[in-house]
Design a protein around this motif. Structure first.
Motif, PDB file in Angstrom:
ATOM      1  N   ILE A 187       0.860  -1.186   0.000  1.00 26.86           N
ATOM      2  CA  ILE A 187       0.000   0.000   0.000  1.00 26.86           C
ATOM      3  C   ILE A 187       0.896   1.236   0.000  1.00 26.86           C
ATOM      4  CG2 ILE A 187      -1.781   1.316   1.208  1.00 26.86           C
ATOM      5  CD1 ILE A 187      -2.797  -1.317   2.385  1.00 26.86           C
ATOM      6  N   LEU A 188       0.601   2.113  -0.941  1.00 24.68           N
ATOM      7  CA  LEU A 188       1.323   3.378  -1.065  1.00 24.68           C
ATOM      8  C   LEU A 188       0.399   4.523  -0.691  1.00 24.68           C
ATOM      9  CD1 LEU A 188       2.900   2.909  -4.625  1.00 24.68           C
ATOM     10  CD2 LEU A 188       3.913   2.314  -2.416  1.00 24.68           C
ATOM     11  N   THR A 189       0.997   5.644  -0.341  1.00 25.82           N
ATOM     12  CA  THR A 189       0.239   6.864  -0.089  1.00 25.82           C
ATOM     13  C   THR A 189       1.014   8.048  -0.650  1.00 25.82           C
ATOM     14  OG1 THR A 189      -1.012   8.082   1.598  1.00 25.82           O
ATOM     15  CG2 THR A 189       1.215   7.369   2.204  1.00 25.82           C
TER      16      THR A 189
ATOM     17  N   TYR B 265       3.647   7.398  -3.961  1.00 24.23           N
ATOM     18  CA  TYR B 265       4.742   6.440  -4.058  1.00 24.23           C
ATOM     19  C   TYR B 265       5.459   6.203  -2.731  1.00 24.23           C
ATOM     20  CZ  TYR B 265       6.903  10.962  -5.140  1.00 24.23           C
ATOM     21  OH  TYR B 265       7.283  12.282  -5.143  1.00 24.23           O
ATOM     22  N   TYR B 266       4.813   6.539  -1.645  1.00 23.98           N
ATOM     23  CA  TYR B 266       5.382   6.298  -0.318  1.00 23.98           C
ATOM     24  C   TYR B 266       4.809   5.004   0.261  1.00 23.98           C
ATOM     25  CZ  TYR B 266       6.849  11.153  -0.648  1.00 23.98           C
ATOM     26  OH  TYR B 266       7.418  12.334  -1.061  1.00 23.98           O
ATOM     27  N   LEU B 267       5.667   4.051   0.506  1.00 20.77           N
ATOM     28  CA  LEU B 267       5.253   2.749   1.039  1.00 20.77           C
ATOM     29  C   LEU B 267       4.906   2.873   2.517  1.00 20.77           C
ATOM     30  CD1 LEU B 267       5.083  -0.364   0.510  1.00 20.77           C
ATOM     31  CD2 LEU B 267       7.440  -0.471   1.381  1.00 20.77           C
ATOM     32  N   VAL B 268       3.685   2.425   2.873  1.00 16.26           N
ATOM     33  CA  VAL B 268       3.277   2.460   4.275  1.00 16.26           C
ATOM     34  C   VAL B 268       2.899   1.083   4.812  1.00 16.26           C
ATOM     35  CG1 VAL B 268       2.589   4.881   4.392  1.00 16.26           C
ATOM     36  CG2 VAL B 268       0.925   3.163   3.635  1.00 16.26           C
ATOM     37  N   TYR B 269       2.765   0.097   3.907  1.00 19.89           N
ATOM     38  CA  TYR B 269       2.362  -1.241   4.356  1.00 19.89           C
ATOM     39  C   TYR B 269       2.708  -2.257   3.275  1.00 19.89           C
ATOM     40  CZ  TYR B 269      -0.547  -5.100   5.936  1.00 19.89           C
ATOM     41  OH  TYR B 269      -0.974  -6.332   6.372  1.00 19.89           O
ATOM     42  N   PHE B 270       3.109  -3.457   3.697  1.00 17.74           N
ATOM     43  CA  PHE B 270       3.268  -4.547   2.738  1.00 17.74           C
ATOM     44  C   PHE B 270       3.156  -5.885   3.439  1.00 17.74           C
ATOM     45  CE2 PHE B 270       7.540  -3.696   4.225  1.00 17.74           C
ATOM     46  CZ  PHE B 270       8.137  -4.945   4.335  1.00 17.74           C
ATOM     47  N   GLU B 271       2.778  -6.886   2.664  1.00 17.99           N
ATOM     48  CA  GLU B 271       2.694  -8.264   3.121  1.00 17.99           C
ATOM     49  C   GLU B 271       3.467  -9.131   2.142  1.00 17.99           C
ATOM     50  OE1 GLU B 271      -1.373  -9.583   3.479  1.00 17.99           O
ATOM     51  OE2 GLU B 271      -1.957  -7.817   4.629  1.00 17.99           O
ATOM     52  N   HIS B 272       4.094 -10.173   2.640  1.00 13.39           N
ATOM     53  CA  HIS B 272       4.885 -11.092   1.834  1.00 13.39           C
ATOM     54  C   HIS B 272       4.117 -12.393   1.618  1.00 13.39           C
ATOM     55  CE1 HIS B 272       7.976 -14.331   1.463  1.00 13.39           C
ATOM     56  NE2 HIS B 272       8.373 -13.513   0.513  1.00 13.39           N
ATOM     57  N   PHE B 273       4.200 -12.918   0.399  1.00 10.76           N
ATOM     58  CA  PHE B 273       3.552 -14.186   0.059  1.00 10.76           C
ATOM     59  C   PHE B 273       4.525 -15.061  -0.723  1.00 10.76           C
ATOM     60  CE2 PHE B 273       0.231 -11.099   0.581  1.00 10.76           C
ATOM     61  CZ  PHE B 273      -0.760 -11.799   1.258  1.00 10.76           C
TER      62      PHE B 273
ATOM     63  N   ILE C  42      -3.227  -0.708   7.792  1.00  8.56           N
ATOM     64  CA  ILE C  42      -1.918  -0.048   7.806  1.00  8.56           C
ATOM     65  C   ILE C  42      -1.457   0.170   9.245  1.00  8.56           C
ATOM     66  CG2 ILE C  42      -0.715   2.122   7.270  1.00  8.56           C
ATOM     67  CD1 ILE C  42      -2.661   2.263   4.767  1.00  8.56           C
ATOM     68  N   GLU C  43      -2.361   0.635  10.077  1.00  7.35           N
ATOM     69  CA  GLU C  43      -2.009   0.979  11.455  1.00  7.35           C
ATOM     70  C   GLU C  43      -1.740  -0.230  12.349  1.00  7.35           C
ATOM     71  OE1 GLU C  43      -5.077   3.774  12.520  1.00  7.35           O
ATOM     72  OE2 GLU C  43      -4.352   5.198  11.013  1.00  7.35           O
ATOM     73  N   THR C  44      -2.092  -1.444  11.898  1.00 13.05           N
ATOM     74  CA  THR C  44      -1.727  -2.642  12.673  1.00 13.05           C
ATOM     75  C   THR C  44      -0.216  -2.844  12.681  1.00 13.05           C
ATOM     76  OG1 THR C  44      -1.945  -4.168  10.798  1.00 13.05           O
ATOM     77  CG2 THR C  44      -3.895  -3.854  12.195  1.00 13.05           C
ATOM     78  N   GLU C  45       0.440  -2.415  11.605  1.00  9.44           N
ATOM     79  CA  GLU C  45       1.891  -2.593  11.488  1.00  9.44           C
ATOM     80  C   GLU C  45       2.664  -1.281  11.504  1.00  9.44           C
ATOM     81  OE1 GLU C  45       3.482  -5.589  11.327  1.00  9.44           O
ATOM     82  OE2 GLU C  45       1.557  -6.603  11.525  1.00  9.44           O
ATOM     83  N   ASN C  46       1.997  -0.192  11.199  1.00 13.16           N
ATOM     84  CA  ASN C  46       2.671   1.089  10.995  1.00 13.16           C
ATOM     85  C   ASN C  46       1.782   2.213  11.540  1.00 13.16           C
ATOM     86  OD1 ASN C  46       4.166   3.248  10.069  1.00 13.16           O
ATOM     87  ND2 ASN C  46       4.099   2.661   7.914  1.00 13.16           N
ATOM     88  N   LYS C  47       1.676   2.256  12.843  1.00 12.23           N
ATOM     89  CA  LYS C  47       0.736   3.166  13.520  1.00 12.23           C
ATOM     90  C   LYS C  47       0.886   4.626  13.094  1.00 12.23           C
ATOM     91  CE  LYS C  47      -1.512   3.780  17.902  1.00 12.23           C
ATOM     92  NZ  LYS C  47      -2.779   3.260  17.449  1.00 12.23           N
ATOM     93  N   ASN C  48       2.096   5.076  12.858  1.00 12.00           N
ATOM     94  CA  ASN C  48       2.354   6.475  12.506  1.00 12.00           C
ATOM     95  C   ASN C  48       2.425   6.730  11.004  1.00 12.00           C
ATOM     96  OD1 ASN C  48       2.537   7.248  15.242  1.00 12.00           O
ATOM     97  ND2 ASN C  48       4.635   6.470  15.300  1.00 12.00           N
ATOM     98  N   TRP C  49       2.153   5.700  10.227  1.00 12.27           N
ATOM     99  CA  TRP C  49       2.222   5.817   8.773  1.00 12.27           C
ATOM    100  C   TRP C  49       3.602   6.304   8.328  1.00 12.27           C
ATOM    101  CZ3 TRP C  49      -2.117   6.193   4.967  1.00 12.27           C
ATOM    102  CH2 TRP C  49      -3.286   5.633   5.446  1.00 12.27           C
ATOM    103  N   ASP C  50       4.633   5.751   8.936  1.00 13.67           N
ATOM    104  CA  ASP C  50       5.997   6.083   8.517  1.00 13.67           C
ATOM    105  C   ASP C  50       6.212   5.596   7.088  1.00 13.67           C
ATOM    106  OD1 ASP C  50       6.661   7.134  11.047  1.00 13.67           O
ATOM    107  OD2 ASP C  50       7.109   5.113  11.788  1.00 13.67           O
ATOM    108  N   PHE C  51       6.995   6.339   6.321  1.00 12.25           N
ATOM    109  CA  PHE C  51       7.325   5.929   4.966  1.00 12.25           C
ATOM    110  C   PHE C  51       8.430   4.881   5.031  1.00 12.25           C
ATOM    111  CE2 PHE C  51       6.046  10.485   3.723  1.00 12.25           C
ATOM    112  CZ  PHE C  51       4.702  10.142   3.739  1.00 12.25           C
ATOM    113  N   LEU C  52       8.166   3.708   4.469  1.00 13.41           N
ATOM    114  CA  LEU C  52       9.045   2.553   4.620  1.00 13.41           C
ATOM    115  C   LEU C  52       9.958   2.323   3.419  1.00 13.41           C
ATOM    116  CD1 LEU C  52       6.272   0.125   5.980  1.00 13.41           C
ATOM    117  CD2 LEU C  52       7.879   1.544   7.315  1.00 13.41           C
ATOM    118  N   ASN C  53       9.923   3.194   2.447  1.00 10.55           N
ATOM    119  CA  ASN C  53      10.665   2.986   1.209  1.00 10.55           C
ATOM    120  C   ASN C  53      12.142   2.669   1.448  1.00 10.55           C
ATOM    121  OD1 ASN C  53       8.272   4.675   0.754  1.00 10.55           O
ATOM    122  ND2 ASN C  53       8.876   4.525  -1.395  1.00 10.55           N
ATOM    123  N   ASP C  54      12.774   3.383   2.348  1.00  8.52           N
ATOM    124  CA  ASP C  54      14.213   3.195   2.553  1.00  8.52           C
ATOM    125  C   ASP C  54      14.536   2.075   3.537  1.00  8.52           C
ATOM    126  OD1 ASP C  54      14.759   5.267   0.796  1.00  8.52           O
ATOM    127  OD2 ASP C  54      14.752   6.778   2.394  1.00  8.52           O
ATOM    128  N   THR C  55      13.523   1.447   4.092  1.00  5.98           N
ATOM    129  CA  THR C  55      13.782   0.410   5.103  1.00  5.98           C
ATOM    130  C   THR C  55      13.567  -1.004   4.577  1.00  5.98           C
ATOM    131  OG1 THR C  55      11.515   0.423   5.944  1.00  5.98           O
ATOM    132  CG2 THR C  55      13.076   1.973   6.946  1.00  5.98           C
TER     133      THR C  55
END
Length: 100
Positions: A9-11, A50-58, A83-96
């Motif tokens: 999920i991007l925002t 284009y800011y990543l805020v959530y992802f799941e792996h399959f 999104i908030e279950t894993e990223n409560k503050n909606w941090d941008f995860l692109n660089d992580t």
């Protein structure tokens, strides 16, 4: 053989819009959304999304596609809660992120 498929999920910068997608290479797809040289991702281009805020792996693409469709059918409130279950503050995860 391990496979990597991701639902993500991007925002945008102001976190006013969300986009859900699926890919087999999250790092490359994030770059494609950000650079978007050929306007292939019209929605994300239009809304600078284009800011990543959530992802799941399959492991299997079928499961990832099924999950993407499920999330796309949700209300915005339900997507926000996910999104908030894993990223409560909606941090941008692109660089992580790094491929597993």
């Amino acid at each position: 053989m391990d496979r990597n498929y991701f639902v993500y999920i991007l925002t945008n910068k102001n976190k006013t819009v969300v986009y859900t997608g699926v890919t087999n290479d999250l790092e490359v797809r994030l770059t494609q959304h950000r650079e978007n040289k050929d306007n292939k991702f019209a929605f994300t281009y239009k809304y600078n999304c284009y800011y990543l805020v959530y992802f799941e792996h399959f492991q299997y693409i079928e499961h990832a596609i099924e999950r993407e469709k499920e999330i796309k059918g949700w209300t915005r409130a339900k997507k926000n809660a996910l999104i908030e279950t894993e990223n409560k503050n909606w941090d941008f995860l692109n660089d992580t992120i790094t491929e597993e």
